[in-house]
Design a protein around this motif. Sequence first.
Motif, short mmCIF file in Angstrom:
data_model
loop_
_atom_site.label_atom_id
_atom_site.label_comp_id
_atom_site.label_asym_id
_atom_site.label_seq_id
_atom_site.Cartn_x
_atom_site.Cartn_y
_atom_site.Cartn_z
N PRO A 87 11.14 4.32 -15.36
CA PRO A 87 10.16 4.00 -16.41
C PRO A 87 8.73 4.06 -15.87
O PRO A 87 8.47 3.61 -14.74
N ALA A 88 7.82 4.59 -16.66
CA ALA A 88 6.44 4.76 -16.20
C ALA A 88 5.81 3.42 -15.84
O ALA A 88 5.06 3.32 -14.85
N ASN A 89 6.11 2.37 -16.62
CA ASN A 89 5.50 1.07 -16.31
C ASN A 89 6.00 0.52 -14.98
O ASN A 89 5.26 -0.14 -14.25
N LEU A 90 7.26 0.83 -14.62
CA LEU A 90 7.79 0.39 -13.33
C LEU A 90 7.10 1.13 -12.18
O LEU A 90 6.74 0.53 -11.17
N VAL A 91 6.91 2.42 -12.34
CA VAL A 91 6.23 3.22 -11.32
C VAL A 91 4.81 2.72 -11.12
O VAL A 91 4.35 2.53 -9.98
N HIS A 92 4.09 2.48 -12.21
CA HIS A 92 2.72 1.96 -12.12
C HIS A 92 2.70 0.61 -11.40
O HIS A 92 1.82 0.35 -10.57
N PHE A 93 3.66 -0.23 -11.71
CA PHE A 93 3.71 -1.56 -11.11
C PHE A 93 3.94 -1.46 -9.60
O PHE A 93 3.20 -2.05 -8.80
N LEU A 94 4.96 -0.72 -9.18
CA LEU A 94 5.30 -0.66 -7.76
C LEU A 94 4.19 -0.01 -6.94
O LEU A 94 3.80 -0.54 -5.89
N PHE A 95 3.66 1.11 -7.41
CA PHE A 95 2.60 1.75 -6.64
C PHE A 95 1.29 0.99 -6.76
O PHE A 95 0.44 1.06 -5.87
N GLY A 96 1.12 0.23 -7.83
CA GLY A 96 -0.05 -0.65 -7.91
C GLY A 96 -0.01 -1.73 -6.85
O GLY A 96 -1.04 -2.05 -6.23
N VAL A 97 1.18 -2.29 -6.60
CA VAL A 97 1.31 -3.29 -5.51
C VAL A 97 1.01 -2.65 -4.17
O VAL A 97 0.24 -3.19 -3.36
N LEU A 98 1.58 -1.47 -3.91
CA LEU A 98 1.37 -0.82 -2.62
C LEU A 98 -0.06 -0.31 -2.45
O LEU A 98 -0.54 -0.16 -1.33
N ASN A 99 -0.73 -0.06 -3.54
CA ASN A 99 -2.10 0.46 -3.48
C ASN A 99 -3.13 -0.64 -3.22
O ASN A 99 -4.29 -0.35 -2.96
N ALA A 100 -2.71 -1.90 -3.29
CA ALA A 100 -3.64 -3.02 -3.14
C ALA A 100 -3.94 -3.28 -1.67
O ALA A 100 -3.03 -3.55 -0.88
N GLN A 101 -5.20 -3.21 -1.32
CA GLN A 101 -5.65 -3.51 0.04
C GLN A 101 -5.72 -5.02 0.22
O GLN A 101 -6.40 -5.72 -0.54
N LEU A 102 -5.02 -5.55 1.21
CA LEU A 102 -5.06 -6.98 1.50
C LEU A 102 -6.11 -7.25 2.57
O LEU A 102 -6.19 -6.53 3.56
N HIS A 103 -6.90 -8.29 2.37
CA HIS A 103 -8.02 -8.55 3.25
C HIS A 103 -7.69 -9.66 4.24
O HIS A 103 -6.94 -10.59 3.95
N GLY A 104 -8.27 -9.56 5.43
CA GLY A 104 -8.08 -10.57 6.46
C GLY A 104 -7.26 -10.03 7.63
O GLY A 104 -6.42 -9.15 7.47
N PRO A 105 -7.50 -10.57 8.83
CA PRO A 105 -6.83 -10.05 10.04
C PRO A 105 -5.32 -10.21 10.03
O PRO A 105 -4.60 -9.43 10.64
N ARG A 106 -4.81 -11.18 9.30
CA ARG A 106 -3.36 -11.40 9.33
C ARG A 106 -2.58 -10.34 8.55
O ARG A 106 -1.36 -10.27 8.66
N HIS A 107 -3.27 -9.52 7.76
CA HIS A 107 -2.59 -8.51 6.97
C HIS A 107 -2.71 -7.11 7.57
O HIS A 107 -2.35 -6.13 6.92
N GLY A 108 -3.16 -7.02 8.81
CA GLY A 108 -3.41 -5.71 9.41
C GLY A 108 -2.17 -4.85 9.52
O GLY A 108 -2.20 -3.65 9.20
N ARG A 109 -1.04 -5.41 9.96
CA ARG A 109 0.16 -4.60 10.14
C ARG A 109 0.69 -4.11 8.79
O ARG A 109 1.12 -2.95 8.67
N TYR A 110 0.67 -4.97 7.79
CA TYR A 110 1.14 -4.55 6.47
C TYR A 110 0.25 -3.45 5.90
O TYR A 110 0.75 -2.45 5.36
N ASN A 111 -1.06 -3.61 6.01
CA ASN A 111 -1.97 -2.58 5.49
C ASN A 111 -1.75 -1.24 6.18
O ASN A 111 -1.82 -0.19 5.55
#
Length: 423
Positions: free
Chosen positions: A245-269
């Motif tokens: 479903p298009a809404n599912l694709v938008h949701f999942l890639f929207g989560v992965l597209n989000a840049q997390l800020h702060g030094p503790r998120h470096g490996r995930y980014n």
Amino acid sequence: MVKPIVAASYMNRFRCIGPDCEDTCCQGWRVNLPRDDYDKISLIGKEAADPRFGEALKLIPEEERQDHNWGYLQHNDCGQCPLMEEGWCLLHRDHGEASLPVVCATFPRLLLPRSDHIELHGRLSCPEVARLTIPADDPTRPVPYEHELPEVFEIQYRLDDDHGYYQRDLETLTLAIEDLLNLPEFSLKQRLYFTAYLIKRVDNFVVSGASRDTQSRLDRSLKRMSDPQFLNRICSEVDAGGHLPANLVHFLFGVLNAQLHGPRHGRYNRLRLAALKHLARNLDSEQGQTGILDSAVLDDLVTAYRELETEVTRKHGERVNRYFENFSRVYWACYLYMGDPNLTIPLHKFLIYLALIRILFFSDPRQKELEAGEEGLDVVIVEVIQVFMKTIDANLELLKPILGGMETLNLGNVSELAAFLRV
């Protein structure tokens, strides 16, 4: 008196590797302290006349302060606990195991109450637990625990007394899910669908206890889920396939597209950006270079993902299936005991986690370097799962908006939710 300890077999092999750990639990998390732990550490700091204790210990604001949430250990600018020295905790090293806060002493152990024993598992946010679990053969087999527990430890149980129906049925449901995951004649995707089906079927009456006939309704549901003819009949709902479903694709890639800020998120980014750039490598645009993607390219990304998934599965299908089966077994052995008395929440978490971990794993650019062997494949999946679980699962501030986004998808019934299992 503490009940007997029954461990998932991998926990008998677990040892903290201290300074050799690539993602220490003493970095990236703020450790909240109950009043007893706060007072204990404060007293040790005064007796030791060590200024680092004063720098580390902070009080929760008075209007929010409660005995179970009295203070916290404030990380330094690098995101690390200031009581760390050369990879080891100076509290533990200089003052003994009993000096540790209960959360630090327990982690990564997860102790869950059962009717006649305590069950011991590990948290996948710990690299060593992930290494011992995800690539292994039969890691969750229950065995007697061969070691001593820490001097102080926490038994996981976050439910209030007024959720009696939920508490009463936790063990029954956990064992029923285990039985469904052990059905060898069905594929993993089918077994996971059965798990989702069961949870959606019983959630409306197990949690609320709205019916006087709750137990018999639960018994009928469990009996139905043990009927092979019924299970064969509902398999088609998850095997239907088709476009996501298009809404599912938008949701999942929207989560992965989000840049997390702060030094503790470096490996995930680094992991998510490398995966997105690898998926977008053939795009004739700046997006293919940066990994910052817009909705116009989502169909191309899904196509690229499917090609990568097919290729890796062709080469390493049996091993890859073991990775996701072990992740599923570890998750469902624990997560009904961890959090909100609402069965849909752990189900939604699982579906989101599994889908995102699959995208990160199959899209990891290191896959193209793994022609010769499978040890490197183990390294990739262990890092993806461990970093994801430490970053997302263990961070309520990040998890709440993700779960909120899930609610907006309008994927309410179980056959619609099955789309997550086809990612």
